[in-house]
Motif scaffolding. Structure first.
Motif, PDB file in Angstrom:
ATOM      1  N   TYR A 101       0.741  -1.102   0.156  1.00 31.85           N
ATOM      2  CA  TYR A 101       0.082   0.116  -0.058  1.00 31.85           C
ATOM      3  C   TYR A 101       0.860   1.273  -0.068  1.00 31.85           C
ATOM      4  CZ  TYR A 101       1.183  -0.052   4.843  1.00 31.85           C
ATOM      5  OH  TYR A 101       1.780  -0.177   6.351  1.00 31.85           O
ATOM      6  N   TYR A 102       0.219   2.296  -0.478  1.00 29.98           N
ATOM      7  CA  TYR A 102       1.092   3.783  -0.366  1.00 29.98           C
ATOM      8  C   TYR A 102       0.860   3.985   1.182  1.00 29.98           C
ATOM      9  CZ  TYR A 102       0.969   3.596  -5.435  1.00 29.98           C
ATOM     10  OH  TYR A 102       0.958   3.255  -6.788  1.00 29.98           O
ATOM     11  N   CYS A 103       2.083   4.858   1.449  1.00 38.11           N
ATOM     12  CA  CYS A 103       2.099   5.227   2.771  1.00 38.11           C
ATOM     13  C   CYS A 103       2.525   6.720   2.748  1.00 38.11           C
ATOM     14  CB  CYS A 103       3.139   4.582   3.732  1.00 38.11           C
ATOM     15  SG  CYS A 103       3.387   5.280   5.029  1.00 38.11           S
ATOM     16  N   TYR A 104       1.669   7.775   2.896  1.00 35.64           N
ATOM     17  CA  TYR A 104       2.029   9.006   2.903  1.00 35.64           C
ATOM     18  C   TYR A 104       2.646   9.918   4.040  1.00 35.64           C
ATOM     19  CZ  TYR A 104      -0.840   8.598  -1.595  1.00 35.64           C
ATOM     20  OH  TYR A 104      -1.143   8.281  -2.698  1.00 35.64           O
ATOM     21  N   MET A 105       3.046   8.846   5.068  1.00 37.50           N
ATOM     22  CA  MET A 105       3.706   9.473   6.126  1.00 37.50           C
ATOM     23  C   MET A 105       4.747  10.334   5.768  1.00 37.50           C
ATOM     24  SD  MET A 105       4.619   7.836   9.681  1.00 37.50           S
ATOM     25  CE  MET A 105       2.896   7.686  10.623  1.00 37.50           C
ATOM     26  N   SER A 106       5.055  11.619   6.334  1.00 34.74           N
ATOM     27  CA  SER A 106       6.044  12.337   5.796  1.00 34.74           C
ATOM     28  C   SER A 106       7.525  12.135   6.561  1.00 34.74           C
ATOM     29  CB  SER A 106       5.784  14.055   5.825  1.00 34.74           C
ATOM     30  OG  SER A 106       5.499  14.195   7.211  1.00 34.74           O
ATOM     31  N   GLU A 107       8.215  12.490   6.136  1.00 36.59           N
ATOM     32  CA  GLU A 107       9.732  12.190   6.811  1.00 36.59           C
ATOM     33  C   GLU A 107       9.656  12.990   8.183  1.00 36.59           C
ATOM     34  OE1 GLU A 107      13.308  10.834   6.279  1.00 36.59           O
ATOM     35  OE2 GLU A 107      11.835  10.796   4.362  1.00 36.59           O
ATOM     36  N   GLU A 108       9.308  14.017   8.427  1.00 37.22           N
ATOM     37  CA  GLU A 108       8.833  14.662   9.619  1.00 37.22           C
ATOM     38  C   GLU A 108       7.904  13.940  10.741  1.00 37.22           C
ATOM     39  OE1 GLU A 108       7.970  17.137   6.955  1.00 37.22           O
ATOM     40  OE2 GLU A 108      10.097  16.749   6.464  1.00 37.22           O
ATOM     41  N   GLU A 109       7.123  13.603  10.298  1.00 44.51           N
ATOM     42  CA  GLU A 109       5.947  12.617  10.929  1.00 44.51           C
ATOM     43  C   GLU A 109       6.778  11.258  11.339  1.00 44.51           C
ATOM     44  OE1 GLU A 109       1.367  12.647   9.591  1.00 44.51           O
ATOM     45  OE2 GLU A 109       3.010  12.808   7.745  1.00 44.51           O
ATOM     46  N   LEU A 110       7.561  10.743  10.598  1.00 42.91           N
ATOM     47  CA  LEU A 110       8.285   9.470  10.748  1.00 42.91           C
ATOM     48  C   LEU A 110       9.293   9.738  11.919  1.00 42.91           C
ATOM     49  CD1 LEU A 110       9.024   7.897   7.184  1.00 42.91           C
ATOM     50  CD2 LEU A 110       8.013   6.838   9.437  1.00 42.91           C
ATOM     51  N   ASN A 111       9.988  10.742  11.767  1.00 41.03           N
ATOM     52  CA  ASN A 111      10.846  11.309  12.690  1.00 41.03           C
ATOM     53  C   ASN A 111      10.336  11.428  14.243  1.00 41.03           C
ATOM     54  OD1 ASN A 111      13.128  10.970  11.049  1.00 41.03           O
ATOM     55  ND2 ASN A 111      13.169  13.130  10.458  1.00 41.03           N
ATOM     56  N   THR A 112       9.195  12.199  14.021  1.00 41.08           N
ATOM     57  CA  THR A 112       8.301  12.327  15.361  1.00 41.08           C
ATOM     58  C   THR A 112       7.911  10.927  16.026  1.00 41.08           C
ATOM     59  OG1 THR A 112       7.519  14.127  14.503  1.00 41.08           O
ATOM     60  CG2 THR A 112       6.604  13.752  16.635  1.00 41.08           C
ATOM     61  N   LEU A 113       7.352  10.169  15.175  1.00 39.38           N
ATOM     62  CA  LEU A 113       6.894   8.895  15.704  1.00 39.38           C
ATOM     63  C   LEU A 113       8.309   8.109  16.290  1.00 39.38           C
ATOM     64  CD1 LEU A 113       4.853   6.588  15.616  1.00 39.38           C
ATOM     65  CD2 LEU A 113       5.667   5.791  13.436  1.00 39.38           C
ATOM     66  N   ARG A 114       9.306   8.102  15.642  1.00 42.46           N
ATOM     67  CA  ARG A 114      10.495   7.306  16.056  1.00 42.46           C
ATOM     68  C   ARG A 114      10.961   7.989  17.510  1.00 42.46           C
ATOM     69  NH1 ARG A 114      14.725   4.749  13.263  1.00 42.46           N
ATOM     70  NH2 ARG A 114      16.526   5.350  14.576  1.00 42.46           N
ATOM     71  N   ASP A 115      11.219   9.411  17.614  1.00 42.12           N
ATOM     72  CA  ASP A 115      11.486   9.965  18.724  1.00 42.12           C
ATOM     73  C   ASP A 115      10.565   9.450  19.895  1.00 42.12           C
ATOM     74  OD1 ASP A 115      13.413  11.015  17.304  1.00 42.12           O
ATOM     75  OD2 ASP A 115      12.363  13.146  17.181  1.00 42.12           O
ATOM     76  N   THR A 116       9.235   9.634  19.655  1.00 41.05           N
ATOM     77  CA  THR A 116       8.320   9.078  20.769  1.00 41.05           C
ATOM     78  C   THR A 116       8.601   7.821  21.142  1.00 41.05           C
ATOM     79  OG1 THR A 116       6.733  10.585  19.307  1.00 41.05           O
ATOM     80  CG2 THR A 116       5.829   9.244  21.371  1.00 41.05           C
ATOM     81  N   GLN A 117       8.663   6.902  20.140  1.00 34.76           N
ATOM     82  CA  GLN A 117       8.802   5.439  20.505  1.00 34.76           C
ATOM     83  C   GLN A 117      10.234   5.218  21.167  1.00 34.76           C
ATOM     84  OE1 GLN A 117       8.617   4.143  16.638  1.00 34.76           O
ATOM     85  NE2 GLN A 117       6.596   3.324  16.810  1.00 34.76           N
TER      86      GLN A 117
END
Ligand code: GLU
Length: 475
Positions: A101-117
C-alpha cells in the motif's frame, strides 16, 4: 526440503561498491561449490541499485576474481539496474492485490514517531497509519507528499526457517514492521529486489553472509505474499581478521586483486577459503575437484572463521612447490617482467632457460614474486668486480684462489649437470681439505656478487658451464 527432482540453483549477489576481499569471495565459493557438487547452476547477480556507490570497475574486479579462482558461472551476470521494470511491475501487482500500500507519512512525521517510540523505550517501527484494513478509515491523502510503498507484513505469527548453517530460527512478526518496498521516486528497495530476483531466477539455496540474517524474515514474508517457494537459507558466519575484527577494507583487508598482484596462486586461495568456515574431516590441502566432491552444507562452520595470513602463505608455498615448472614459469612471467627480465615468445630473451630457473626456485618460494625476484640473479649482467677492493678481498680470500682456479679447470671436464658439478666440487674440497662454504661462498660472490643464493651446483648447471667459467676466470 527440496524434492530430488528440483535442480539446485545458487547465486552470488555482490553489490559492486568497490572492494572485494577474500571474505566476500567466500560467499561466492560456497554457493558455487554447492551448485557444482549437486550438478546445479551457479548464477551471478550484480546488485547495483545503489548507483552512487556502484561502479563498473568494481563489477570487473568481481568477474575477474571469480574467473581467477575458476568459479565459473552458468548464468549472468544479471544487473538489477536492468530489471527495474520487472520490480516496478511486481510492486504494482502487489498494490493492486492489496499486499502492499501507499504510505503518505512524511519524513517529519516518521521522525516524530520514532522519537516518541524511543522516548517510551519502544523499538522504533512504522505504526501502520496508512495500512489498509477492512473497515478502517485511512487518513486523507495530504498534498505534496510523494508516497512510499509498504509491504503489508503479517501482524502475528512467526517466520520460521531451518537455516542450513545456524539451525532453526524463529522471528515473531511483531518484531517486523511494514517494509518500504518502493521509495517516493518509485525505485524499489534492496530487500524487495532480492526477493523478486531469487524467485525469478529459481534460486533454491541462498548461501550468504550472516550480516543478511535480519533481512531473511522480511524476505520470506514477501516471498509468501508473492506465492513463491521459499529457498533454503544458509547464513555464513563472519570472517574475522587476525585481530578478531570483522574483515573489512577499513581493517586492513586486501582485495582479491591485491593477492593476485602479490603472487598468490588461485589454487591456494581457493583451498584456503574453502577451509575458512567449512571442513572435511581433518583435510587441509585439497584440490578444487576434491572440494566439490566433498562439499556439503552440513559441514559449514557455525562460528566466525579467523583469517590467518600464515596459513595462506603456507598453502601458497605448497601449491608453488607442487606446480608443474613450465606452468609455473608461465604464471611467473608477468612478475619476472616487472623485475626487469626480458622475454621473447614466452622464453627469456637471453640467459638460462626460465623454466629451469623456476624449477630450482620453486622449492623455497612462498609467492610468485619471490620466484621472480630470485630469478633476477640469473639474468643480470655478470658482476663487475673490482679485484682490488676491500669488499672483494674479504669475500674472495687470497688463500682460496688456487682452489677456485682448480675448480674452474675441472668444470670444463664435467657434462654440465648438477651432479657432475657437485662431484667436481667435492673432489676439490677433499683435495684441499676445505669445507663446502669455504669454496661455495667465494664462488657465489664471483658469479653473482652476493653470498646468498640457492644451491650453487644447481645454479651453475642452469647458468651453463661456459658462463660460469667466464665468471670464475677473473681470478
Ligand atoms: N548484495 C548483498 C551483498 O553484497 C548480498 C545479498 C544477498 O546475498 O542476498 O552483501
Amino acid at each position: 526440503m527440496e524434492n530430488s527432482s528440483t535442480r539446485i540453483r545458487t547465486r552470488f549477489a555482490p553489490s559492486p561498491t568497490g572492494f572485494i576481499h577474500l571474505g566476500n569471495l567466500r560467499s561466492a565459493l560456497y554457493p558455487w561449490a554447492f551448485a557444482r557438487a549437486k550438478g546445479g547452476d551457479f548464477i551471478l547477480r550484480i546488485e547495483d541499485t545503489d548507483q552512487d556507490r556502484s561502479s563498473q570497475e568494481a563489477v570487473d574486479v568481481i568477474i575477474e576474481g571469480l574467473q581467477w579462482l575458476g568459479l565459473d558461472i552458468d548464468e549472468g551476470p544479471f544487473y538489477q539496474m536492468q530489471r527495474l521494470d520487472r520490480y516496478q511491475a511486481t510492486i504494482k501487482q502487489m498494490i493492486d492485490s492489496g499486499k502492499a500500500y501507499y504510505c503518505y507519512m512524511s519524513e517529519e512525521e516518521l521522525n516524530t514517531l520514532r522519537d516518541t517510540q524511543i522516548a517510551n523505550k519502544e523499538k522504533p517501527r512504522y505504526n501502520g497509519t496508512w495500512r489498509p484494513e477492512p473497515g478502517k478509515q485511512l487518513p486523507a491523502i495530504p498534498d505534496g507528499v510523494k508516497p512510499v510503498v509498504r509491504f503489508k507484513n503479517p501482524l502475528d505469527g512467526h517466520v520460521v526457517w531451518s537455516d542450513a548453517v545456524k539451525g532453526m530460527i524463529s522471528i515473531s512478526n511483531e518484531e517486523l514492521d511494514d517494509l518500504v518496498i518502493a521509495r517516493p521516486d518509485g525505485t524499489p528497495t534492496y530487500n524487495f529486489c532480492v526477493v523478486v530476483d531469487d524467485l525469478d531466477m529459481n534460486i533454491t539455496h541462498v548461501i550468504r553472509g550472516d550480516d543478511h540474517i535480519n533481512n531473511t524474515p522480511r524476505q520470506i514474508n514477501i516471498i509468501h505474499a508473492l506465492g513463491g517457494k521459499v529457498p533454503v537459507y544458509g547464513h555464513l558466519p563472519t570472517v574475522l581478521n587476525e585481530q578478531g575484527e570483522k574483515m573489512s577494507k577499513r581493517h586492513g583487508a586486501m582485495s582479491v586483486r591485491d593477492y593476485q598482484e602479490a603472487g598468490y596462486m588461485p589454487e591456494a586461495i581457493l583451498n584456503y577459503l574453502a577451509r575458512l568456515g567449512w571442513s572435511h574431516g581433518d583435510a587441509e590441502i585439497f584440490s578444487k575437484e576434491q572440494f566439490i566432491q566433498w562439499f556439503d552444507l552440513e559441514s559449514l562452520g557455525k562460528s566466525p572463521a579467523q583469517f590467518s595470513p600464515e596459513k595462506l602463505i603456507f598453502l601458497n608455498h605448497h601449491y608453488i612447490q607442487q606446480a608443474d615448472s613450465s606452468d609455473l614459469a608461465q604464471r611467473t612471467l608477468p612478475f619476472a617482467q616487472k623485475e626487469g627480465i626480458v622475454f621473447k615468445d614466452g622464453q627469456a630473451a637471453m640467459g638460462p632457460d626460465f623454466v629451469k630457473v623456476v624449477d630450482l626456485l620453486k622449492a623455497r618460494a612462498n609467492t610468485l614474486i619471490e620466484i621472480a625476484q630470485g630469478a633476477k640473479l640469473f639474468y643480470m649482467q655478470a658482476p663487475q668486480h673490482d679485484l682490488e677492493s676491500a669488499e672483494f678481498k674479504e669475500n674472495v680470500l687470497e688463500t682460496i684462489i688456487p682452489a677456485i682456479k682448480e675448480f674452474t679447470e675441472s668444470l670444463k671436464n664435467t657434462d654440465g649437470t648438477k651432479e657432475s658439478i657437485a662431484a667436481a666440487m667435492k673432489e676439490i674440497l677433499t683435495k684441499n681439505k676445505i669445507k663446502m662454504p669455504t669454496l661455495a661462498m667465494p664462488i657465489r660472490y664471483l658469479m653473482f656478487a652476493t653470498t646468498q643464493t640457492p644451491a650453487i651446483d644447481a645454479m651453475m648447471s642452469i647458468m651453463g658451464i661456459e658462463e660460469v667459467v667466464k665468471r670464475l676466470s677473473i681470478v
